[in-house]
Design a protein around this motif. Structure first.
Motif, mmCIF file in Angstrom:
data_model
loop_
_atom_site.group_PDB
_atom_site.id
_atom_site.type_symbol
_atom_site.label_atom_id
_atom_site.label_comp_id
_atom_site.label_asym_id
_atom_site.label_seq_id
_atom_site.Cartn_x
_atom_site.Cartn_y
_atom_site.Cartn_z
ATOM 1 N N LEU A 52 53.927 102.295 45.715
ATOM 2 C CA LEU A 52 52.932 101.574 46.510
ATOM 3 C C LEU A 52 51.634 101.362 45.743
ATOM 4 O O LEU A 52 50.989 100.327 45.876
ATOM 5 C CB LEU A 52 52.660 102.313 47.817
ATOM 6 C CG LEU A 52 53.814 102.384 48.816
ATOM 7 C CD1 LEU A 52 53.355 103.077 50.096
ATOM 8 C CD2 LEU A 52 54.362 100.997 49.132
ATOM 9 N N SER A 53 51.240 102.350 44.944
ATOM 10 C CA SER A 53 50.033 102.189 44.135
ATOM 11 C C SER A 53 50.050 103.182 42.985
ATOM 12 O O SER A 53 50.613 104.274 43.096
ATOM 13 C CB SER A 53 48.757 102.368 44.966
ATOM 14 O OG SER A 53 48.594 103.705 45.375
ATOM 15 N N VAL A 54 49.434 102.763 41.890
ATOM 16 C CA VAL A 54 49.272 103.610 40.713
ATOM 17 C C VAL A 54 47.820 103.535 40.284
ATOM 18 O O VAL A 54 47.306 102.433 40.021
ATOM 19 C CB VAL A 54 50.164 103.160 39.546
ATOM 20 C CG1 VAL A 54 49.926 104.046 38.321
ATOM 21 C CG2 VAL A 54 51.640 103.179 39.931
ATOM 22 N N THR A 55 47.157 104.671 40.215
ATOM 23 C CA THR A 55 45.773 104.746 39.751
ATOM 24 C C THR A 55 45.732 105.554 38.461
ATOM 25 O O THR A 55 46.313 106.647 38.398
ATOM 26 C CB THR A 55 44.872 105.395 40.804
ATOM 27 O OG1 THR A 55 44.885 104.584 41.995
ATOM 28 C CG2 THR A 55 43.439 105.527 40.308
ATOM 29 N N VAL A 56 45.064 105.028 37.448
ATOM 30 C CA VAL A 56 44.995 105.682 36.146
ATOM 31 C C VAL A 56 43.540 105.828 35.728
ATOM 32 O O VAL A 56 42.759 104.867 35.804
ATOM 33 C CB VAL A 56 45.770 104.888 35.074
ATOM 34 C CG1 VAL A 56 45.600 105.525 33.690
ATOM 35 C CG2 VAL A 56 47.252 104.803 35.432
ATOM 36 N N VAL A 57 43.186 107.022 35.277
ATOM 37 C CA VAL A 57 41.875 107.292 34.685
ATOM 38 C C VAL A 57 42.068 107.459 33.188
ATOM 39 O O VAL A 57 42.968 108.194 32.748
ATOM 40 C CB VAL A 57 41.240 108.563 35.283
ATOM 41 C CG1 VAL A 57 39.938 108.910 34.563
ATOM 42 C CG2 VAL A 57 40.986 108.386 36.774
ATOM 43 N N ALA A 58 41.262 106.756 32.400
ATOM 44 C CA ALA A 58 41.367 106.836 30.949
ATOM 45 C C ALA A 58 39.981 106.626 30.340
ATOM 46 O O ALA A 58 39.011 106.331 31.042
ATOM 47 C CB ALA A 58 42.348 105.796 30.418
ATOM 48 N N ALA A 59 39.910 106.751 29.019
ATOM 49 C CA ALA A 59 38.620 106.604 28.347
ATOM 50 C C ALA A 59 38.113 105.174 28.398
ATOM 51 O O ALA A 59 36.899 104.940 28.408
ATOM 52 C CB ALA A 59 38.739 107.073 26.904
ATOM 53 N N THR A 60 39.033 104.200 28.421
ATOM 54 C CA THR A 60 38.640 102.784 28.451
ATOM 55 C C THR A 60 39.382 102.062 29.568
ATOM 56 O O THR A 60 40.492 102.462 29.954
ATOM 57 C CB THR A 60 38.956 102.073 27.127
ATOM 58 O OG1 THR A 60 40.382 101.926 26.985
ATOM 59 C CG2 THR A 60 38.393 102.848 25.946
ATOM 60 N N LEU A 61 38.786 100.982 30.044
ATOM 61 C CA LEU A 61 39.457 100.192 31.067
ATOM 62 C C LEU A 61 40.608 99.391 30.464
ATOM 63 O O LEU A 61 41.566 99.061 31.157
ATOM 64 C CB LEU A 61 38.466 99.264 31.764
ATOM 65 C CG LEU A 61 38.964 98.631 33.066
ATOM 66 C CD1 LEU A 61 39.360 99.693 34.083
ATOM 67 C CD2 LEU A 61 37.922 97.704 33.668
ATOM 68 N N THR A 62 40.538 99.103 29.183
ATOM 69 C CA THR A 62 41.671 98.456 28.516
ATOM 70 C C THR A 62 42.935 99.269 28.748
ATOM 71 O O THR A 62 43.982 98.743 29.154
ATOM 72 C CB THR A 62 41.406 98.326 27.010
ATOM 73 O OG1 THR A 62 40.172 97.647 26.791
ATOM 74 C CG2 THR A 62 42.528 97.560 26.328
ATOM 75 N N GLU A 63 42.838 100.577 28.489
ATOM 76 C CA GLU A 63 44.010 101.437 28.641
ATOM 77 C C GLU A 63 44.328 101.708 30.100
ATOM 78 O O GLU A 63 45.499 101.636 30.510
ATOM 79 C CB GLU A 63 43.790 102.758 27.904
ATOM 80 C CG GLU A 63 44.990 103.689 27.974
ATOM 81 C CD GLU A 63 44.855 104.924 27.121
ATOM 82 O OE1 GLU A 63 45.902 105.455 26.710
ATOM 83 O OE2 GLU A 63 43.714 105.357 26.868
ATOM 84 N N ALA A 64 43.323 102.025 30.909
ATOM 85 C CA ALA A 64 43.581 102.372 32.309
ATOM 86 C C ALA A 64 44.280 101.236 33.042
ATOM 87 O O ALA A 64 45.258 101.457 33.773
ATOM 88 C CB ALA A 64 42.265 102.727 33.005
ATOM 89 N N ASP A 65 43.812 100.006 32.846
ATOM 90 C CA ASP A 65 44.383 98.865 33.558
ATOM 91 C C ASP A 65 45.797 98.560 33.068
ATOM 92 O O ASP A 65 46.709 98.321 33.862
ATOM 93 C CB ASP A 65 43.476 97.648 33.366
ATOM 94 C CG ASP A 65 43.772 96.530 34.353
ATOM 95 O OD1 ASP A 65 44.375 96.806 35.406
ATOM 96 O OD2 ASP A 65 43.399 95.385 34.063
#
Length: 246
Positions: free
Chosen positions: A183-196
């Motif tokens: 239903l949803s995937v949320t990712v936290v990373a150092a950059t939005l390039t990677e998180a998205d």
């Protein structure tokens, strides 16, 4: 500074808490995002992306920015075994899943280069921050006015891929069918390039994408699966639950 503009098809909100940062810095951020929209939109016939997709541009005529985007697209296609693919049959070349996070991260780097120490840039719900801490709410995948969780973010980025805004729009490139296992995937990373990119790629992979994303160094993950179970990595920086989906 607090500004909101509609760019690339979604609202972009910029907040900067450093009084020495002037409006010209905000102007530069939104000018860059508008430039990206003109150059990288697959919905504009004259954009570089559209011309490349039609085979009108040879490899040696591509901008360095498009080469970088293409490299990122290929990296995630290979990493997911083809589940993440910007060249789906019958759909044409569409790198939006990479371009959004990449371009907003670049905008954040413009802010940092201008001396902004504390800022929050929110692009359609995907967020990159400097300084902090900032509290970011993650929308419940089925109840529009409720949150699944709230996380605390300092000098980092968070992105969510889900079905609630655009329906079954994320395609599993291995099957050509909509990805419906999560239903949803949320990712936290150092950059939005990677998180998205990781959030979209994991969503496209379905249930197996949870383990894949969780195993990536530097990524923390919060997932609501099709059975409405909440799965998260131990280091996910959550500070509070809303109406949790599980």
């Amino acid at each position: 500074m607090h500004r909101v503009e509609h760019v690339m098809g979604f609202p972009v909100s910029l907040r900067v808490d450093d009084p020495h940062i002037g409006e010209e810095t905000g102007d530069a951020v939104f000018a860059w995002l508008r430039e990206v929209d003109e150059r990288f939109s697959p919905f504009k016939a004259g954009s570089e992306v559209s011309r490349y997709g039609r085979g009108e541009l040879p490899a040696d005529a591509l901008s360095a920015d498009l080469v970088e985007v293409l490299d990122l697209c290929e990296r995630y296609r290979v990493a997911t075994g083809g589940a993440f693919d910007v060249r789906l049959p019958g759909r044409g070349f569409d790198p939006c899943a990479i371009v959004k996070g990449w371009s907003v991260q670049r905008a954040a780097e413009l802010l940092a280069a201008a001396g902004a120490r504390r800022f929050c840039l929110n692009a359609g719900g995907d967020v990159v921050t400097g300084g902090g801490p900032w509290r970011v709410g993650v929308r419940h995948p089925e109840i529009a006015d409720k949150l699944c969780t709230v996380l605390e973010l300092t000098d980092g980025a968070v992105a969510t891929s889900a079905r609630y805004e655009r329906g079954d729009h994320i395609i599993d490139g291995r099957t050509g069918a909509p990805a419906t296992g999560l239903l949803s995937v949320t990712v936290v990373a150092a950059t939005l390039t990677e998180a998205d990119a990781v959030a979209t790629a994991a969503f496209a992979m379905g249930p197996e994408g949870v383990e894949w994303a969780a195993g990536l160094q530097g990524c923390e993950v919060y997932v609501v699966d099709a059975e409405r179970r909440v799965l998260r990595t131990a280091g996910f920086p959550g500070v509070g639950e809303g109406a949790a989906a599980a």
